[in-house]
Scaffold this active site. Structure first.
Site, PDB file in Angstrom:
ATOM      1  N   HIS A   1       0.832  -1.212   0.000  1.00  0.00           N
ATOM      2  CA  HIS A   1       0.000   0.000   0.000  1.00  0.00           C
ATOM      3  C   HIS A   1       0.863   1.257   0.000  1.00  0.00           C
ATOM      4  CE1 HIS A   1       0.188   0.995   4.405  1.00  0.00           C
ATOM      5  NE2 HIS A   1       0.154  -0.311   4.608  1.00  0.00           N
TER       6      HIS A   1
ATOM      7  N   GLU B   1      -5.168   2.008   2.656  1.00  0.00           N
ATOM      8  CA  GLU B   1      -5.197   0.768   3.441  1.00  0.00           C
ATOM      9  C   GLU B   1      -5.381   1.071   4.916  1.00  0.00           C
ATOM     10  OE1 GLU B   1      -3.578  -2.387   6.016  1.00  0.00           O
ATOM     11  OE2 GLU B   1      -2.824  -0.339   5.752  1.00  0.00           O
TER      12      GLU B   1
ATOM     13  N   HIS C   1       3.268   2.331  12.925  1.00  0.00           N
ATOM     14  CA  HIS C   1       2.327   3.426  13.193  1.00  0.00           C
ATOM     15  C   HIS C   1       2.886   4.483  14.146  1.00  0.00           C
ATOM     16  CE1 HIS C   1      -1.465   0.806  12.102  1.00  0.00           C
ATOM     17  NE2 HIS C   1      -0.559   0.857  11.130  1.00  0.00           N
TER      18      HIS C   1
END
Length: 487
Positions: free
Chosen positions: A302, A348, A447
């Protein structure tokens, strides 16, 4: 779009929890436990085994070019230029659209076939300024990252006492204490799959007992004061409250304060908001097949990322080994009987939005998807391939992976989940695969602001590019279509 995304997130989490109720053991794909299975005895025809083995010189050519030759270092160099130029690429941002334009133009310049973008309507969540300040028992700043999809606070923020809990059951047992408080989840990290439910549903459960905000311990086994973001959800008929992640260190700190009997107050300020949907694009590039161009082997990653760090690992690495696989094959003049297609999924991170749109737009082509591959679990040192296929398909994969012996990446492992985007297809019986790498540190960076180029290795990217190109080419060139079976 909002209700649909909430359903997708809740469904993903539900599947995750079911799959985590096992004893064995392997670091998960994003939200899915990888269940080890013992390979069944293989009885492939000798002719097929001989045919697969005959690709050894071709695969050696691919590996040599990627690891020692003309393509050595290219994937890392291109990834470096990409992240340095565009930075992070959250859905809805101009950064993402500029990056998509770049990959389209680059793929055309590389001589790839049928290069184009396909429109996708995507959510547009904006973080804005955010802060969390401990004001009692003393004044100090806490590092936070708002969770994707969260609402913001008023400009004045939310000043409230804190209740720290370990689990949802713990919260229910203290429901009367939670009213008008900021609930902090100090959940244990046993695995990503078992902990991510607190990120996804923490605000919902806290709101049900009257809390005014939800803070979660970041979903990671390790921290250097680094909070980790990710998508959260809301539920119908439950008041929306702000949700954010704090560091492991601060979650432990707040737990200690509570255990010591101290009153804890936090001032939380968040400007997060969701703007109207915008148009983004999936990117498609191919090397068209010579005999059966309508039949396709897909490699993918992605192109979007979260709005922290620069998305070099999640999923810049997967994006660029997928681009690199085609660019490498093209540079070597290798064209398979079937088409090898690269797809760079958009949005995504906000709920597999690009993949769902692609599934809708290409619903009549699914029968021609021979094998689908996705890299979205880190591009660390490769050890083999995880696959979702039946017995015969698994035996074919085992024979193909023997060709990767020069880079010590011959391992095979059957898995119920081989990629968050391609699961739309693999859950319906389309065979698929994903990288198996030494990814025990994946969630250190995931993240967070630590997701930078420092998480990548030029040597590992070379080997992953070689693996991706080799597997895609061989499966696309075999005399038989890869079999679809009940797993």
């Amino acid at each position: 779009m909002g209700n649909r995304l909430s359903f997708i997130i809740l469904l993903t989490v539900a599947l995750t929890l079911v799959m985590c109720d096992v004893s064995n053991d392997k670091i998960e794909d994003d939200g899915h436990l990888i269940k080890k299975k013992t390979p069944s005895e293989c009885n492939l025809p000798n002719e097929l085994k001989t045919e697969i083995a005959s690709y050894s010189s071709t695969v050696e050519k691919i590996i040599n070019a990627a690891v020692n030759g003309s393509f050595k270092g290219v994937t890392y160099q291109e990834l470096t230029l990409f992240v340095d130029t565009f930075g992070n690429r959250i859905a809805g941002s101009q950064n993402l659209e500029n990056a998509i334009d770049y990959m389209i133009n680059k793929s055309i310049a590389d001589g790839l076939d049928n290069v184009h973008g396909e429109d996708v309507q995507v959510p547009h969540w904006v973080r804005g300024f955010e802060s969390a300040t401990l004001v009692e028992p003393h004044n100090s700043s806490l590092s936070i990252l708002g969770l994707g999809g969260s609402i913001g606070t008023s400009p004045e923020g939310i000043l409230a006492e804190v209740l720290v809990v370990k689990t949802f059951d713990d919260l229910q047992s203290k429901a009367e204490q939670a009213k008008d408080k900021i609930v902090v989840y100090n959940e244990d990290f046993v695995s990503y799959g078992s902990a991510v439910i607190y990120r996804s549903n923490g605000a919902i459960e806290a709101s049900k007992v009257g809390a005014v905000a939800s803070l979660i311990r970041s979903i990671s086994p390790f921290s250097l004061n680094t909070p980790h973001t990710g998508m959260q959800s809301y539920a119908e008929n439950v008041t929306k409250i702000p949700g954010a992640a704090i560091t492991i260190e601060d979650a432990h700190f707040l737990q200690r304060l509570q255990d010591e009997g101290k009153t804890i107050k936090i001032l939380l300020k968040m400007e997060a908001q969701t703007l109207p949907d915008t148009t983004s694009r999936n990117v498609v590039a191919e090397i068209e097949g010579t005999e059966h161009p309508e039949k396709v082997v897909i490699v993918s990653g992605h192109i979007d990322s979260w709005d922290v760090g620069n998305g070099a690992m999640d999923d810049g690495g997967g994006l660029f080994i997928s681009w690199g696989a085609l660019a490498l094959l093209k540079s070597l003049g290798l064209t398979a009987k079937r088409t090898v297609r690269a797809i760079f999924w958009t949005a995504e991170e906000l709920g597999f939005v690009g993949a769902y749109q692609y599934a809708t737009d290409h619903a009549n082509e699914t029968d021609n998807f021979i094998f689908m591959m996705e890299s979205d679990n880190g591009t660390f040192n490769p050890i083999g391939l995880q696959y979702n296929a039946g017995t015969t398909g698994g035996c074919i994969i085992q024979e193909v992976m023997k060709l990767l012996a020069p880079i010590n990446a011959t391992g095979t492992q059957q898995s119920p989940s081989v990629g968050s985007d391609i699961e739309i297809w693999t859950s319906e019986g389309v065979p698929g695969g994903s990288l198996d790498t030494e990814n025990d540190k994946y969630y250190w960076y995931h993240h967070s602001n630590a997701d930078t180029l420092e998480a990548e290795s030029t040597d590992y990217l070379d080997k992953n590019t070689a693996l991706w190109a080799s597997v895609a080419y061989v499966l696309a060139d075999l005399s038989i279509d890869f079999p679809r079976e009940t797993t």
